[in-house]
Design a protein around this motif. Structure first.
Motif, PDB file in Angstrom:
ATOM      1  N   ASN A 129       1.388 -13.937  -7.846  1.00 16.31           N
ATOM      2  CA  ASN A 129       0.066 -13.853  -7.083  1.00 16.31           C
ATOM      3  C   ASN A 129       0.385 -13.102  -5.937  1.00 16.31           C
ATOM      4  N   GLU A 130      -0.723 -12.729  -5.050  1.00 16.16           N
ATOM      5  CA  GLU A 130      -0.539 -12.173  -3.863  1.00 16.16           C
ATOM      6  C   GLU A 130       0.030 -13.286  -2.627  1.00 16.16           C
ATOM      7  N   ARG A 131       0.341 -12.898  -1.640  1.00 15.96           N
ATOM      8  CA  ARG A 131       1.221 -13.859  -0.706  1.00 15.96           C
ATOM      9  C   ARG A 131      -0.204 -14.600  -0.291  1.00 15.96           C
ATOM     10  N   MET A 132       0.024 -15.793   0.080  1.00 16.74           N
ATOM     11  CA  MET A 132      -1.138 -16.716   0.397  1.00 16.74           C
ATOM     12  C   MET A 132      -1.476 -16.280   1.984  1.00 16.74           C
ATOM     13  N   TYR A 133      -2.450 -15.924   2.369  1.00 15.68           N
ATOM     14  CA  TYR A 133      -2.619 -15.241   3.665  1.00 15.68           C
ATOM     15  C   TYR A 133      -3.149 -16.206   4.772  1.00 15.68           C
ATOM     16  N   GLY A 134      -3.246 -17.684   4.289  1.00 18.96           N
ATOM     17  CA  GLY A 134      -3.407 -18.659   5.149  1.00 18.96           C
ATOM     18  C   GLY A 134      -5.036 -18.479   5.685  1.00 18.96           C
TER      19      GLY A 134
ATOM     20  N   TRP B 291       1.839 -10.135  11.375  1.00 18.88           N
ATOM     21  CA  TRP B 291       1.380 -10.809  10.299  1.00 18.88           C
ATOM     22  C   TRP B 291       1.368 -10.355   8.894  1.00 18.88           C
ATOM     23  N   ARG B 292       0.987  -9.108   8.846  1.00 21.68           N
ATOM     24  CA  ARG B 292       0.929  -8.369   7.783  1.00 21.68           C
ATOM     25  C   ARG B 292       2.237  -7.682   7.065  1.00 21.68           C
ATOM     26  N   ARG B 293       2.827  -7.278   8.349  1.00 18.08           N
ATOM     27  CA  ARG B 293       4.008  -6.581   7.788  1.00 18.08           C
ATOM     28  C   ARG B 293       5.467  -6.910   7.979  1.00 18.08           C
ATOM     29  N   SER B 294       5.580  -8.134   8.731  1.00 14.41           N
ATOM     30  CA  SER B 294       6.634  -8.403   9.233  1.00 14.41           C
ATOM     31  C   SER B 294       7.374  -9.361   7.980  1.00 14.41           C
TER      32      SER B 294
ATOM     33  N   TRP C  82     -12.673  -7.008  -2.195  1.00 13.91           N
ATOM     34  CA  TRP C  82     -12.391  -7.121  -0.587  1.00 13.91           C
ATOM     35  C   TRP C  82     -11.599  -6.254  -0.145  1.00 13.91           C
ATOM     36  N   ASN C  83     -10.679  -5.388  -0.831  1.00 18.20           N
ATOM     37  CA  ASN C  83     -10.049  -4.229  -0.363  1.00 18.20           C
ATOM     38  C   ASN C  83     -11.348  -3.335   0.194  1.00 18.20           C
ATOM     39  N   GLU C  84     -12.268  -3.256  -0.669  1.00 16.39           N
ATOM     40  CA  GLU C  84     -13.272  -2.374   0.034  1.00 16.39           C
ATOM     41  C   GLU C  84     -13.982  -2.687   1.063  1.00 16.39           C
TER      42      GLU C  84
ATOM     43  N   ASN D 135     -12.159 -10.294   8.430  1.00 15.80           N
ATOM     44  CA  ASN D 135     -11.989  -8.872   8.202  1.00 15.80           C
ATOM     45  C   ASN D 135     -10.803  -8.428   9.200  1.00 15.80           C
ATOM     46  N   LYS D 136     -10.191  -7.348   8.522  1.00 10.75           N
ATOM     47  CA  LYS D 136      -8.830  -7.034   9.078  1.00 10.75           C
ATOM     48  C   LYS D 136      -9.014  -6.198  10.412  1.00 10.75           C
ATOM     49  N   GLN D 137     -10.023  -5.546  10.594  1.00 10.61           N
ATOM     50  CA  GLN D 137     -10.128  -4.666  11.854  1.00 10.61           C
ATOM     51  C   GLN D 137     -10.716  -5.883  13.227  1.00 10.61           C
TER      52      GLN D 137
ATOM     53  N   ILE E 242       2.737  -2.219 -11.550  1.00  8.82           N
ATOM     54  CA  ILE E 242       1.188  -1.618 -10.951  1.00  8.82           C
ATOM     55  C   ILE E 242       0.729  -2.648 -10.063  1.00  8.82           C
ATOM     56  N   ARG E 243       0.460  -2.097  -8.794  1.00  7.75           N
ATOM     57  CA  ARG E 243      -0.446  -2.947  -8.017  1.00  7.75           C
ATOM     58  C   ARG E 243      -1.801  -2.798  -8.609  1.00  7.75           C
ATOM     59  N   HIS E 244      -2.491  -4.056  -8.565  1.00  5.27           N
ATOM     60  CA  HIS E 244      -4.045  -3.918  -9.054  1.00  5.27           C
ATOM     61  C   HIS E 244      -4.970  -2.523  -8.347  1.00  5.27           C
TER      62      HIS E 244
ATOM     63  N   ASN F 175     -12.513  -4.509   3.327  1.00  2.00           N
ATOM     64  CA  ASN F 175     -11.378  -4.561   4.373  1.00  2.00           C
ATOM     65  C   ASN F 175     -11.159  -6.126   4.833  1.00  2.00           C
ATOM     66  N   LEU F 176     -11.192  -6.834   3.888  1.00  2.00           N
ATOM     67  CA  LEU F 176     -11.004  -8.375   4.174  1.00  2.00           C
ATOM     68  C   LEU F 176      -9.637  -8.812   3.555  1.00  2.00           C
ATOM     69  N   PHE F 177      -8.916  -9.822   4.412  1.00  2.00           N
ATOM     70  CA  PHE F 177      -7.632 -10.425   3.949  1.00  2.00           C
ATOM     71  C   PHE F 177      -8.022 -10.838   2.624  1.00  2.00           C
ATOM     72  N   THR F 178      -7.255 -10.734   1.609  1.00  2.00           N
ATOM     73  CA  THR F 178      -7.697 -11.320   0.210  1.00  2.00           C
ATOM     74  C   THR F 178      -6.674 -12.467  -0.370  1.00  2.00           C
ATOM     75  N   GLY F 179      -5.409 -12.178  -0.034  1.00  2.00           N
ATOM     76  CA  GLY F 179      -4.416 -13.283  -0.386  1.00  2.00           C
ATOM     77  C   GLY F 179      -4.582 -13.802  -1.915  1.00  2.00           C
ATOM     78  N   CYS F 180      -4.765 -15.085  -1.974  1.00  2.00           N
ATOM     79  CA  CYS F 180      -5.113 -15.903  -3.354  1.00  2.00           C
ATOM     80  C   CYS F 180      -6.262 -15.933  -3.520  1.00  2.00           C
TER      81      CYS F 180
ATOM     82  N   GLY G  91       0.197  -6.124  -3.829  1.00  6.74           N
ATOM     83  CA  GLY G  91       0.746  -5.430  -2.782  1.00  6.74           C
ATOM     84  C   GLY G  91       1.785  -6.214  -2.173  1.00  6.74           C
ATOM     85  N   ASN G  92       1.861  -7.391  -1.997  1.00  4.00           N
ATOM     86  CA  ASN G  92       3.051  -8.164  -1.445  1.00  4.00           C
ATOM     87  C   ASN G  92       3.966  -8.646  -2.394  1.00  4.00           C
ATOM     88  N   SER G  93       3.468  -9.135  -3.418  1.00  3.59           N
ATOM     89  CA  SER G  93       4.496  -9.668  -4.586  1.00  3.59           C
ATOM     90  C   SER G  93       5.200  -8.835  -5.033  1.00  3.59           C
TER      91      SER G  93
ATOM     92  N   HIS H   8       0.874  -1.074  -0.036  1.00  6.15           N
ATOM     93  CA  HIS H   8      -0.143  -0.060  -0.011  1.00  6.15           C
ATOM     94  C   HIS H   8       0.983   1.196  -0.072  1.00  6.15           C
ATOM     95  N   LEU H   9       2.301   0.926  -1.991  1.00  3.52           N
ATOM     96  CA  LEU H   9       2.322   2.266  -2.011  1.00  3.52           C
ATOM     97  C   LEU H   9       0.863   2.454  -1.202  1.00  3.52           C
TER      98      LEU H   9
HETATM   99  O1  LIG Z   1      -5.632  -8.766   2.005  1.00  4.59           O
HETATM  100  C1  LIG Z   1      -4.438  -8.817   1.155  1.00  4.59           C
HETATM  101  O2  LIG Z   1      -4.293  -9.754   0.367  1.00  4.59           O
HETATM  102  C2  LIG Z   1      -3.383  -7.946   1.360  1.00  4.59           C
HETATM  103  C3  LIG Z   1      -3.379  -6.994  -0.055  1.00  4.59           C
HETATM  104  O3  LIG Z   1      -4.802  -6.266   0.087  1.00  4.59           O
HETATM  105  O4  LIG Z   1      -3.533  -7.007   2.518  1.00  4.59           O
HETATM  106  P1  LIG Z   1      -2.155  -6.698   3.368  1.00  4.59           P
HETATM  107  O5  LIG Z   1      -2.191  -5.003   3.236  1.00  4.59           O
HETATM  108  O6  LIG Z   1      -2.693  -6.869   4.747  1.00  4.59           O
HETATM  109  O7  LIG Z   1      -0.927  -7.348   3.009  1.00  4.59           O
END
Ligand SMILES: O=C(O)[C@@H](CO)OP(=O)(O)O
Length: 313
Positions: free
Chosen positions: A170-175, A197-200, A73-75, A181-183, A66-68, A77-82, A242-244, A18-19
């Motif tokens: 692909n995005e990192r697999m968020y398990g 979990w999100r940024r380390s 699910w961004n809208e 919901n992130k919140q 370019i990040r998509h 606020n859900l963890f999306t991953g793969c 974002g993460n890839s 999240h430039l």
């Molecule tokens: O949910 C996700 O897949 C990612 C990107 O939107 O979230 P985060 O910013 O927590 O890495």
């Protein structure tokens, strides 16, 4: 046969298949690096291959990341991953805006993840391109897919841009966080834990991938498949996540595992790099459709642009 020729143009890529919303700023912790791009006139293109020849000689290439755009699910606020979620209307608009910003930069090849939000972003961005080449997704999943997607006109092929889809981007697999919901997750497990979990760099979410694990596949793919294209003088666009993309930027900018923690990518903001003399130079984010900073960045690219302009006179 014709497919083979079209695919040959891809070199190594063919063999496998999240430039923070911060405008044109790349944020590293407290330091906010303003991304400066110089305004130059838009460039037009000659109708033949001479521009490609010129670019090859200059041994420089542009890389657009370019990040998509915003996904549904961004809208929410859900963890999306793969999980394969499409763009929102806002995401569609972001992709179109991103396309306007890069509309002057010739694109020879496009790489996207295997996920629809990245693919939609790449395709929507290309609708804005001045050159009006047609992005065409390559289907290499089996022999029949290759056979059935052949193009039988050389002229048509020249007016196409090969699009390679790769799950390694692909995005990192968020398990077990996928779909949560992130919140609510932060309320349940604590803000610090969720931030970890999100940024380390090396701590994975439950049964998911850490950034380090995501980097292992995404950066390996970049080095094996995308970098050779750039080294051969091709301009490449990557639409991913974002993460890839954080992991690829970590490689390009030689960030440490500490520095990458604070790197956030906004949805739909293109980032431009120049590969010159084997080094990646971050050019920033082209700020508008009339900017083609890539041409003004180095002497030889400025020269290249000058030659193109002269040819068109
Ligand atoms: O949910 C996700 O897949 C990612 C990107 O939107 O979230 P985060 O910013 O927590 O890495």
């Amino acid at each position: 046969m014709a497919t083979a020729v079209f695919h040959q143009a891809l070199g190594t890529a063919q063999s496998h298949q999240h430039l923070q919303n911060s405008g044109s700023h790349l944020e590293f912790g407290n330091a906010s690096l303003k991304l400066i791009s110089k305004v130059v006139q838009p460039v037009s293109y000659p109708p033949n291959n001479s521009s490609d020849e010129l670019r090859k000689k200059s041994s420089e290439a542009a890389l657009i990341l370019i990040r998509h755009g915003e996904s549904l699910w961004n809208e929410k606020n859900l963890f999306t991953g793969c999980v394969d979620v499409p763009l929102t209307k806002k995401g569609v608009e972001e992709a179109i805006e991103a396309g306007k910003r890069i509309s002057n930069i010739p694109v020879d090849m496009i790489y996207t993840s295997a996920l629809i939000r990245a693919q939609m972003t790449a395709m929507l961005a290309m609708t804005q391109h001045r050159r009006k080449k047609v992005p065409i997704i390559l289907h290499n999943e089996n022999e029949q897919a290759r056979e059935w997607s052949q193009i039988f006109s050389e002229d048509t092929k020249k007016q196409s841009i090969p699009v390679v889809t790769a799950s390694q981007l692909n995005e990192r697999m968020y398990g077990e966080l996928q779909g949560l919901n992130k919140q609510e997750t932060a309320d349940r497990f604590g803000k610090e834990k969720v931030h970890e979990w999100r940024r380390s760099y090396d701590i994975p979410p439950p049964n998911g991938e850490s950034l380090e694990m995501c980097a292992e596949r995404a950066v390996a793919y970049f080095k094996d498949h995308i970098e050779p294209q750039l080294l051969s003088g091709k301009n490449v666009m990557i639409a991913a996540h974002g993460n890839s993309l954080r992991s690829i930027i970590m490689y390009l900018d030689k960030l440490t595992s500490q520095e990458v923690i604070n790197l956030e990518l906004s949805t739909g903001i293109p980032m431009l790099y120049i590969l010159k003399g084997g080094k990646f130079i971050r050019r920033g984010s082209p700020a508008g459709p009339t900017e083609a900073g890539v041409y003004a960045y180095t002497r030889s690219l400025a020269l290249y642009r000058q030659k193109l302009d002269d040819m068109l006179r």
